[in-house]
Design a protein around this motif. Sequence first.
Motif, PDB file in Angstrom:
ATOM      1  N   VAL A  77       0.849  -1.201   0.000  1.00  0.00           N
ATOM      2  CA  VAL A  77       0.000   0.000   0.000  1.00  0.00           C
ATOM      3  C   VAL A  77       0.880   1.244   0.000  1.00  0.00           C
ATOM      4  CG1 VAL A  77      -0.347   0.124   2.529  1.00  0.00           C
ATOM      5  CG2 VAL A  77      -2.039   1.105   1.004  1.00  0.00           C
ATOM      6  N   LEU A 101      -4.700  -5.420   3.093  1.00  0.00           N
ATOM      7  CA  LEU A 101      -3.739  -5.674   4.180  1.00  0.00           C
ATOM      8  C   LEU A 101      -4.106  -4.949   5.472  1.00  0.00           C
ATOM      9  CD1 LEU A 101      -2.467  -2.773   3.834  1.00  0.00           C
ATOM     10  CD2 LEU A 101      -0.733  -3.856   2.452  1.00  0.00           C
ATOM     11  N   LEU A 155      -5.090   8.502  11.233  1.00  0.00           N
ATOM     12  CA  LEU A 155      -6.297   7.656  11.350  1.00  0.00           C
ATOM     13  C   LEU A 155      -6.842   7.373   9.948  1.00  0.00           C
ATOM     14  CD1 LEU A 155      -8.101   6.421  13.669  1.00  0.00           C
ATOM     15  CD2 LEU A 155      -9.643   8.354  13.305  1.00  0.00           C
ATOM     16  N   GLY A 156      -6.065   6.596   9.182  1.00  0.00           N
ATOM     17  CA  GLY A 156      -6.511   6.165   7.859  1.00  0.00           C
ATOM     18  C   GLY A 156      -7.093   4.765   7.989  1.00  0.00           C
ATOM     19  N   ILE A 158      -5.587   1.695   8.202  1.00  0.00           N
ATOM     20  CA  ILE A 158      -4.986   0.842   9.239  1.00  0.00           C
ATOM     21  C   ILE A 158      -5.195   1.466  10.621  1.00  0.00           C
ATOM     22  CG2 ILE A 158      -2.821  -0.185  10.070  1.00  0.00           C
ATOM     23  CD1 ILE A 158      -1.922  -0.246   7.074  1.00  0.00           C
ATOM     24  N   SER A 177      -4.439  13.454  12.649  1.00  0.00           N
ATOM     25  CA  SER A 177      -4.387  13.217  11.202  1.00  0.00           C
ATOM     26  C   SER A 177      -4.495  14.581  10.549  1.00  0.00           C
ATOM     27  CB  SER A 177      -5.567  12.345  10.742  1.00  0.00           C
ATOM     28  OG  SER A 177      -5.609  11.146  11.480  1.00  0.00           O
ATOM     29  N   LYS A 181     -12.347  13.725  11.285  1.00  0.00           N
ATOM     30  CA  LYS A 181     -13.253  12.748  10.660  1.00  0.00           C
ATOM     31  C   LYS A 181     -14.441  12.551  11.601  1.00  0.00           C
ATOM     32  CE  LYS A 181      -8.914  10.886   9.262  1.00  0.00           C
ATOM     33  NZ  LYS A 181      -8.766  11.360   7.905  1.00  0.00           N
ATOM     34  N   HIS A 208       0.817   5.459  11.955  1.00  0.00           N
ATOM     35  CA  HIS A 208       0.199   4.837  10.763  1.00  0.00           C
ATOM     36  C   HIS A 208       0.142   5.794   9.577  1.00  0.00           C
ATOM     37  CE1 HIS A 208      -0.751   1.340  13.121  1.00  0.00           C
ATOM     38  NE2 HIS A 208      -1.137   2.162  14.072  1.00  0.00           N
ATOM     39  N   PRO A 210       1.753   7.561   6.036  1.00  0.00           N
ATOM     40  CA  PRO A 210       2.698   7.201   4.964  1.00  0.00           C
ATOM     41  C   PRO A 210       3.999   7.968   5.166  1.00  0.00           C
ATOM     42  CG  PRO A 210       0.992   8.688   4.126  1.00  0.00           C
ATOM     43  CD  PRO A 210       0.651   8.413   5.563  1.00  0.00           C
ATOM     44  N   GLN A 214       6.588  15.402   4.773  1.00  0.00           N
ATOM     45  CA  GLN A 214       6.044  15.952   6.035  1.00  0.00           C
ATOM     46  C   GLN A 214       6.222  14.988   7.203  1.00  0.00           C
ATOM     47  OE1 GLN A 214       4.030  16.035   3.070  1.00  0.00           O
ATOM     48  NE2 GLN A 214       5.002  18.040   2.808  1.00  0.00           N
ATOM     49  N   THR A 215       6.229  13.682   6.934  1.00  0.00           N
ATOM     50  CA  THR A 215       6.264  12.729   8.055  1.00  0.00           C
ATOM     51  C   THR A 215       7.679  12.175   8.328  1.00  0.00           C
ATOM     52  OG1 THR A 215       5.743  10.840   6.639  1.00  0.00           O
ATOM     53  CG2 THR A 215       3.872  11.992   7.642  1.00  0.00           C
ATOM     54  N   MET A 236       4.390   1.225  12.969  1.00  0.00           N
ATOM     55  CA  MET A 236       3.947   0.289  11.917  1.00  0.00           C
ATOM     56  C   MET A 236       3.961   0.982  10.564  1.00  0.00           C
ATOM     57  SD  MET A 236       3.184  -2.704  13.014  1.00  0.00           S
ATOM     58  CE  MET A 236       2.240  -3.305  11.641  1.00  0.00           C
ATOM     59  N   ARG A 238       6.590   3.570   8.528  1.00  0.00           N
ATOM     60  CA  ARG A 238       7.844   3.386   7.809  1.00  0.00           C
ATOM     61  C   ARG A 238       8.962   3.809   8.745  1.00  0.00           C
ATOM     62  NH1 ARG A 238       5.690   0.484   4.737  1.00  0.00           N
ATOM     63  NH2 ARG A 238       5.456   0.689   2.476  1.00  0.00           N
ATOM     64  N   ILE A 287       6.743  -7.131   9.104  1.00  0.00           N
ATOM     65  CA  ILE A 287       5.856  -8.267   8.806  1.00  0.00           C
ATOM     66  C   ILE A 287       4.378  -7.905   8.985  1.00  0.00           C
ATOM     67  CG2 ILE A 287       7.558 -10.079   9.291  1.00  0.00           C
ATOM     68  CD1 ILE A 287       6.236 -10.364  12.120  1.00  0.00           C
ATOM     69  N   GLY A 288       4.073  -6.598   8.925  1.00  0.00           N
ATOM     70  CA  GLY A 288       2.688  -6.157   9.159  1.00  0.00           C
ATOM     71  C   GLY A 288       1.663  -6.933   8.334  1.00  0.00           C
ATOM     72  N   SER A 289       1.943  -7.138   7.058  1.00  0.00           N
ATOM     73  CA  SER A 289       0.960  -7.787   6.175  1.00  0.00           C
ATOM     74  C   SER A 289       1.290  -9.261   5.946  1.00  0.00           C
ATOM     75  CB  SER A 289       0.927  -7.054   4.828  1.00  0.00           C
ATOM     76  OG  SER A 289       2.187  -7.162   4.186  1.00  0.00           O
TER      77      SER A 289
HETATM   78  P1  NAP Z   1      -4.226   5.476   4.515  1.00  0.00           P
HETATM   79  O1  NAP Z   1      -5.571   4.879   4.603  1.00  0.00           O
HETATM   80  O2  NAP Z   1      -3.924   6.372   3.357  1.00  0.00           O
HETATM   81  O3  NAP Z   1      -3.942   6.276   5.873  1.00  0.00           O
HETATM   82  C1  NAP Z   1      -2.896   7.182   6.058  1.00  0.00           C
HETATM   83  C2  NAP Z   1      -3.309   8.206   7.097  1.00  0.00           C
HETATM   84  O4  NAP Z   1      -2.196   9.054   7.356  1.00  0.00           O
HETATM   85  C3  NAP Z   1      -4.463   9.127   6.693  1.00  0.00           C
HETATM   86  O5  NAP Z   1      -5.362   9.197   7.757  1.00  0.00           O
HETATM   87  C4  NAP Z   1      -3.797  10.484   6.489  1.00  0.00           C
HETATM   88  O6  NAP Z   1      -4.575  11.594   6.889  1.00  0.00           O
HETATM   89  C5  NAP Z   1      -2.666  10.397   7.469  1.00  0.00           C
HETATM   90  N1  NAP Z   1      -1.595  11.333   7.149  1.00  0.00           N
HETATM   91  C6  NAP Z   1      -0.929  11.495   5.978  1.00  0.00           C
HETATM   92  N2  NAP Z   1      -0.015  12.471   6.106  1.00  0.00           N
HETATM   93  C7  NAP Z   1      -0.098  12.929   7.381  1.00  0.00           C
HETATM   94  C8  NAP Z   1       0.581  13.922   8.122  1.00  0.00           C
HETATM   95  N3  NAP Z   1       1.535  14.654   7.557  1.00  0.00           N
HETATM   96  N4  NAP Z   1       0.222  14.108   9.413  1.00  0.00           N
HETATM   97  C9  NAP Z   1      -0.744  13.367   9.985  1.00  0.00           C
HETATM   98  N5  NAP Z   1      -1.440  12.411   9.325  1.00  0.00           N
HETATM   99  C10 NAP Z   1      -1.113  12.201   8.042  1.00  0.00           C
HETATM  100  O7  NAP Z   1      -3.106   4.351   4.486  1.00  0.00           O
HETATM  101  P2  NAP Z   1      -3.082   2.940   5.246  1.00  0.00           P
HETATM  102  O8  NAP Z   1      -3.558   1.883   4.348  1.00  0.00           O
HETATM  103  O9  NAP Z   1      -3.706   3.105   6.573  1.00  0.00           O
HETATM  104  O10 NAP Z   1      -1.485   2.746   5.383  1.00  0.00           O
HETATM  105  C11 NAP Z   1      -0.702   3.680   6.095  1.00  0.00           C
HETATM  106  C12 NAP Z   1       0.784   3.383   5.968  1.00  0.00           C
HETATM  107  O11 NAP Z   1       1.100   2.224   6.722  1.00  0.00           O
HETATM  108  C13 NAP Z   1       1.288   3.051   4.553  1.00  0.00           C
HETATM  109  O12 NAP Z   1       1.543   4.215   3.797  1.00  0.00           O
HETATM  110  C14 NAP Z   1       2.530   2.242   4.819  1.00  0.00           C
HETATM  111  O13 NAP Z   1       3.659   3.094   4.843  1.00  0.00           O
HETATM  112  C15 NAP Z   1       2.300   1.667   6.203  1.00  0.00           C
HETATM  113  N6  NAP Z   1       2.121   0.198   6.176  1.00  0.00           N
HETATM  114  C16 NAP Z   1       2.995  -0.574   6.868  1.00  0.00           C
HETATM  115  C17 NAP Z   1       2.812  -1.931   6.892  1.00  0.00           C
HETATM  116  C18 NAP Z   1       3.768  -2.816   7.629  1.00  0.00           C
HETATM  117  O14 NAP Z   1       3.969  -3.948   7.224  1.00  0.00           O
HETATM  118  N7  NAP Z   1       4.362  -2.363   8.717  1.00  0.00           N
HETATM  119  C19 NAP Z   1       1.748  -2.541   6.218  1.00  0.00           C
HETATM  120  C20 NAP Z   1       0.894  -1.717   5.518  1.00  0.00           C
HETATM  121  C21 NAP Z   1       1.092  -0.340   5.513  1.00  0.00           C
HETATM  122  P3  NAP Z   1      -5.873  12.094   6.113  1.00  0.00           P
HETATM  123  O15 NAP Z   1      -6.911  11.116   6.517  1.00  0.00           O
HETATM  124  O16 NAP Z   1      -6.106  13.422   6.609  1.00  0.00           O
HETATM  125  O17 NAP Z   1      -5.531  12.015   4.654  1.00  0.00           O
END
Ligand code: NAP
Length: 325
Positions: A77, A101, A155-156, A158, A177, A181, A208, A210, A214-215, A236, A238, A287-289
């Motif tokens: 993702v 995932l 709060l996306g 995951i 976030s 919401k 959680h 991306p 900014q992050t 969890m 990056r 190993i998150g997914s």
């Molecule tokens: P998602 O649905 O797009 O959620 C990302 C969230 O981050 C959204 O709520 C977004 O806010 C928020 N966000 C983005 N930029 C921000 C910032 N600068 N400050 C505060 N909040 C911010 O994505 P997801 O599917 O939950 O996945 C999230 C991330 O998890 C992925 O990008 C990946 O890097 C990581 N991941 C890791 C594993 C692992 O194995 N450890 C597995 C899967 C994913 P808004 O709602 O306002 O847009």
Amino acid sequence: MTRPLVILPHPLPEDWLSPLKKACQLVIGESPGILLPPKVEAQLPQAEGILSLLTFPVSEEFLAQTPRLKVISNMAVGYDNIDLPACTRRGIPVGNTPSVLTEGTADLTLALLLAAARRLAEASADAKAGRWTAWSPTGWLGADLNGATLGIVGLGKIGTAVARRARAFGLRILHASRTPKPTLETELNARHVSLDELLATSDFVSLHVPLTAQTRGLINAATLRHMKSNAILVNMARGPVVVSDDLVRALREGWISAAALDVTDPEPLPPDHPLYSLPNCLITPHIGSATHHTRRRMAELACENLLAGLRGERLPHCINPEVYR
Ligand code: NAP
Ligand code: GLV
């Protein structure tokens, strides 16, 4: 008719690739690392598609070697390994594998949170090493989840799945976030707060977001010092969202209580890294997914994106839809 050539920099199980077998000519690399073997590199000028992993950098340099590329399908993702603006400038659609995932990754987040709170790794290692000599009223004391506050950064999909699980453990939810919401906040009884307030008041902080400009480095010496001394940090997201050297200091000097990291900077974390030497740091190798079902579904989505792109159709999960304008 000749079948389009597709590069996989890394091997995947045969049956995960069955949707591609008839439609494409596959050229498969040897490892999930970043180096392509010469036999694969030699094919880049002919490649029309690539199925990439999060470990493979799709950079300007790579794109310059693949002038016929029609589609990039990332089996993840997150897509911080991809220079998205460069792909968009070339009109190449990029796909990812969202949603499938979410639940598996949220499960592992709770596993890490519980393991760090109750010091499972330390307790298990002590038992195995013969240090469990008597039931101890003060041994291996940890933290309660019930009644504590969980701060979710991002709060996306995951983050939300984590919040739903956390509610069942009696945790109160805060989130930081980019956008409030309201409907979700009502469902989760969650409060949207600033990152400062979240860090200063949470007993558990779970990341959680991306990885973006900014992050990157969001959790650093200044933000770690802002956290409670009993706080537990779970990453969890990056690795580079947390500054590793600052985290080492924070854990050594007791600015926070513990950390559980599924992602690290660098990855893989070398065996002599100081984070491994800290008893209050639990590390899993990204190993998150990693469940049988989830990884198969990710491969399915990655194949769907790839095949759609090769046919010149819109990708089912496209992260740069502006290429279609
Ligand atoms: P998602 O649905 O797009 O959620 C990302 C969230 O981050 C959204 O709520 C977004 O806010 C928020 N966000 C983005 N930029 C921000 C910032 N600068 N400050 C505060 N909040 C911010 O994505 P997801 O599917 O939950 O996945 C999230 C991330 O998890 C992925 O990008 C990946 O890097 C990581 N991941 C890791 C594993 C692992 O194995 N450890 C597995 C899967 C994913 P808004 O709602 O306002 O847009
Ligand atoms: C895993 O880290 C992903 O982004 O899918």
